[in-house]
Design a protein around this motif. Structure first.
Motif, mmCIF file in Angstrom:
data_model
loop_
_atom_site.group_PDB
_atom_site.id
_atom_site.type_symbol
_atom_site.label_atom_id
_atom_site.label_comp_id
_atom_site.label_asym_id
_atom_site.label_seq_id
_atom_site.Cartn_x
_atom_site.Cartn_y
_atom_site.Cartn_z
ATOM 1 N N LEU A 104 1.113 -1.455 0.158
ATOM 2 C CA LEU A 104 -0.096 -0.378 -0.111
ATOM 3 C C LEU A 104 1.032 1.641 0.540
ATOM 4 O O LEU A 104 0.210 2.451 -0.628
ATOM 5 C CB LEU A 104 -0.655 0.224 0.819
ATOM 6 N N ALA A 105 2.054 0.818 0.728
ATOM 7 C CA ALA A 105 2.812 2.756 0.252
ATOM 8 C C ALA A 105 3.309 2.701 -0.097
ATOM 9 O O ALA A 105 3.861 4.338 -0.923
ATOM 10 C CB ALA A 105 3.680 2.528 2.242
ATOM 11 N N VAL A 106 4.206 1.701 -0.906
ATOM 12 C CA VAL A 106 4.827 1.701 -1.959
ATOM 13 C C VAL A 106 5.399 1.177 -3.307
ATOM 14 O O VAL A 106 6.305 1.171 -3.775
ATOM 15 C CB VAL A 106 6.489 1.917 -1.654
ATOM 16 N N ASN A 107 4.767 0.019 -2.887
ATOM 17 C CA ASN A 107 3.713 -0.815 -3.951
ATOM 18 C C ASN A 107 4.869 -1.914 -3.752
ATOM 19 O O ASN A 107 5.241 -2.047 -5.066
ATOM 20 C CB ASN A 107 4.154 -0.050 -5.396
ATOM 21 N N ASP A 108 5.446 -2.640 -2.970
ATOM 22 C CA ASP A 108 6.775 -2.940 -2.659
ATOM 23 C C ASP A 108 6.091 -4.011 -1.521
ATOM 24 O O ASP A 108 6.807 -3.662 -0.512
ATOM 25 C CB ASP A 108 7.849 -2.814 -2.234
ATOM 26 N N PRO A 109 5.837 -5.254 -1.079
ATOM 27 C CA PRO A 109 5.263 -6.408 -0.916
ATOM 28 C C PRO A 109 6.431 -6.945 0.139
ATOM 29 O O PRO A 109 6.240 -7.126 1.323
ATOM 30 C CB PRO A 109 4.934 -7.469 -1.242
#
Length: 58
Positions: free
Chosen positions: A24-29
Motif C-alpha cells: 500500500l505504501a510503495v507498491n513493494d510487498p
C-alpha cells in the motif's frame, strides 16, 4: 527517528501485516523485510512511507 522505527510503530498500532504495508505504501510487498536486512531507501521512498503513515491509511 529512523523510517524502520516509524514503520514498526505503525504496524503495531494498526495490526497491519508487513507485506500489506509495503504494497500500500510503495507498491513493494518486500519493503519491510528488505529494510530489516539493510536496504537503504532513497529520499522518495522515505517520503512516500512517511506520507502513508501520516495519512493514516489502513
Amino acid at each position: 527517528m529512523s523510517v524502520l522505527i516509524k514503520i514498526d510503530r505503525y504496524l503495531r498500532r494498526t495490526g497491519m501485516p508487513v507485506s500489506k504495508f509495503g504494497r500500500l505504501a510503495v507498491n513493494d510487498p518486500r519493503l519491510v523485510h528488505d529494510l530489516k536486512r539493510g536496504r537503504q531507501p532513497g529520499h522518495g521512498i522515505v517520503a512516500r512511507i512517511e506520507a502513508f503513515i501520516d495519512g493514516g491509511a489502513a
